[in-house]
Enzyme design. Structure first.
Site, PDB file in Angstrom:
ATOM      1  N   ASP A  34       0.894  -1.160   0.000  1.00 49.23           N
ATOM      2  CA  ASP A  34       0.000   0.000   0.000  1.00 49.23           C
ATOM      3  C   ASP A  34       0.927   1.203   0.000  1.00 49.23           C
ATOM      4  OD1 ASP A  34      -2.168   1.930   0.521  1.00 49.23           O
ATOM      5  OD2 ASP A  34      -3.315   0.175   1.122  1.00 49.23           O
ATOM      6  N   CYS A  72     -18.466  -4.974   0.014  1.00 40.62           N
ATOM      7  CA  CYS A  72     -17.888  -6.040   0.828  1.00 40.62           C
ATOM      8  C   CYS A  72     -17.803  -5.569   2.276  1.00 40.62           C
ATOM      9  CB  CYS A  72     -16.505  -6.391   0.282  1.00 40.62           C
ATOM     10  SG  CYS A  72     -15.746  -7.765   1.143  1.00 40.62           S
ATOM     11  N   LYS A  76     -12.551   2.399 -13.096  1.00 42.12           N
ATOM     12  CA  LYS A  76     -12.654   0.936 -12.959  1.00 42.12           C
ATOM     13  C   LYS A  76     -12.924   0.286 -14.315  1.00 42.12           C
ATOM     14  CE  LYS A  76     -11.766   0.454  -8.618  1.00 42.12           C
ATOM     15  NZ  LYS A  76     -10.598  -0.318  -8.172  1.00 42.12           N
ATOM     16  N   GLY A 126      -5.536  -1.978  -4.651  1.00 38.10           N
ATOM     17  CA  GLY A 126      -4.980  -0.638  -4.413  1.00 38.10           C
ATOM     18  C   GLY A 126      -5.671   0.422  -5.255  1.00 38.10           C
ATOM     19  N   GLY A 127      -5.467   1.675  -4.879  1.00 40.52           N
ATOM     20  CA  GLY A 127      -6.026   2.789  -5.637  1.00 40.52           C
ATOM     21  C   GLY A 127      -7.062   3.540  -4.829  1.00 40.52           C
ATOM     22  N   TYR A 174     -14.776   7.694 -10.670  1.00 40.94           N
ATOM     23  CA  TYR A 174     -14.285   6.445 -10.079  1.00 40.94           C
ATOM     24  C   TYR A 174     -14.736   5.250 -10.928  1.00 40.94           C
ATOM     25  CZ  TYR A 174     -14.448   2.523  -6.778  1.00 40.94           C
ATOM     26  OH  TYR A 174     -14.331   1.289  -6.181  1.00 40.94           O
ATOM     27  N   SER A 189     -10.760   4.424  -3.788  1.00 41.86           N
ATOM     28  CA  SER A 189     -11.877   3.470  -3.732  1.00 41.86           C
ATOM     29  C   SER A 189     -13.265   4.097  -3.672  1.00 41.86           C
ATOM     30  CB  SER A 189     -11.695   2.539  -2.539  1.00 41.86           C
ATOM     31  OG  SER A 189     -11.827   3.270  -1.356  1.00 41.86           O
ATOM     32  N   ASN A 249     -19.023  -2.182  -8.921  1.00 40.46           N
ATOM     33  CA  ASN A 249     -20.398  -2.009  -9.421  1.00 40.46           C
ATOM     34  C   ASN A 249     -20.577  -0.629 -10.054  1.00 40.46           C
ATOM     35  OD1 ASN A 249     -22.117  -0.166  -7.371  1.00 40.46           O
ATOM     36  ND2 ASN A 249     -20.601  -1.290  -6.197  1.00 40.46           N
ATOM     37  N   HIS A 250     -19.680   0.316  -9.742  1.00 44.87           N
ATOM     38  CA  HIS A 250     -19.846   1.669 -10.280  1.00 44.87           C
ATOM     39  C   HIS A 250     -19.450   1.787 -11.754  1.00 44.87           C
ATOM     40  CE1 HIS A 250     -21.347   2.994  -6.509  1.00 44.87           C
ATOM     41  NE2 HIS A 250     -20.337   2.384  -5.910  1.00 44.87           N
TER      42      HIS A 250
END
Ligand code: 15L
Length: 274
Positions: free
Chosen positions: A32, A164, A138, A70-71, A134, A73, A110-111
């Site tokens: 990280d 999650c 993705k 990572g990244g 975002y 979120s 899901n975005h």
């Protein structure tokens, strides 16, 4: 024993998986931008800023498979998303290729499809409809994963994670809750299944009200054990604390879809009816 690298080890999902993965992958390297506050003496950690290619290569050295959490979120300013998810996402795949890593499991979201209405059940083959910068980042990560699978033979699995957590957090999450142990199952498919080339799965548990057709994951042996219906009372009690959000409550992306929204919802609805 495969060496597995998990990026995003200090984030929410990374923190949960730090306890679930070591019995399965004892040679687990965590990374990280900064170490988890509670890093244990038996945990291996290498810091890396993913926007720097040399640092990405350093963490990929000697690694067999990567779980890339990572990244950035959540929705955020373009420059943060650009550095962490667009440049960082590209660097991670390119560094994996340069260092001969065999497999990458990419935490998508899901975005990527957040502007589909909630009543519309979708598979992983639909056109992406990101609900923010975002979500765009993705979708970009999924596209880079497809490129490295097709052009360079990397085995890539993208997991469009719902939410999650230990329990579904509200009404929306009853459809898209992902029990952490079920996420581990999906990661294992990506890291171990012999037939992976490039796959996109939904990261969702066995939820009766799911909006997603996840049959591809089931074909690869996914057998989720989490059932959001077991937590409906908790989720609805939390929902009652939230203000109504006409756009967010209509689209799958929730508050990500309504944030900064100044579009025409009826046109999106018509597009989805085609
Ligand atoms: C995501 O992709 C985020 O990483 C997470 O923080 C949640 O907001 C989740 O989506 C969600 O949609 O609930």
């Amino acid at each position: 024993m495969p060496r597995i690298l998990m990026t995003g080890a200090s984030g929410g999902i990374g923190t949960r998986l730090r306890t679930l993965l070591p019995p399965i992958y004892p040679d687990l390297l965590l990374s990280d931008i900064r170490p988890p506050a509670d890093l244990g003496p038996n945990e291996k950690f290498k810091a890396a800023d993913l926007s720097d290619m040399a640092q990405c290569e350093a963490i990929c050295d000697g690694v067999d498979g990567i779980i890339h959490f990572g990244g950035y979120s959540v929705e955020g300013p373009w420059d943060d998303i650009l550095q962490a998810n667009i440049i960082g996402g590209y660097n991670l795949f390119e560094a994996a290729h340069r260092k001969g890593v065999k497999r990458v499991v990419f935490a998508s979201s899901n975005h990527t499809v957040g502007f589909y209405p909630r009543h519309h059940k979708i598979g992983t083959d639909v056109t992406v409809r990101p609900d923010g910068r975002y979500g765009v980042s993705k979708a970009f990560g999924e596209a880079v994963g497809a490129l490295y699978a097709d052009k360079h033979g990397l085995k890539v699995t993208c997991i469009r994670i719902g939410n999650c957590d230990e329990k579904p957090l509200d009404h929306r999450r009853i459809a898209m809750w992902l029990k952490p142990e079920d996420l581990v199952q999906l990661c294992r498919i990506g890291l171990e299944h012999p037939d992976i080339h490039f796959e996109v799965f939904y990261g969702v548990s066995l939820n009766e009200r799911a909006w997603w057709d996840n049959h591809r994951a089931y074909e690869f042996g996914y057998r989720p054990t989490g059932r959001s219906e077991d937590h409906v009372a908790h989720a609805m009690a939390e929902q009652a604390k939230l203000k109504p959000d006409p756009i967010g409550d209509y689209f799958q992306g929730g508050a990500f879809a309504s944030k900064e929204f100044d579009g025409d919802a009826s046109r999106i609805i018509d597009w989805n009816k085609r």
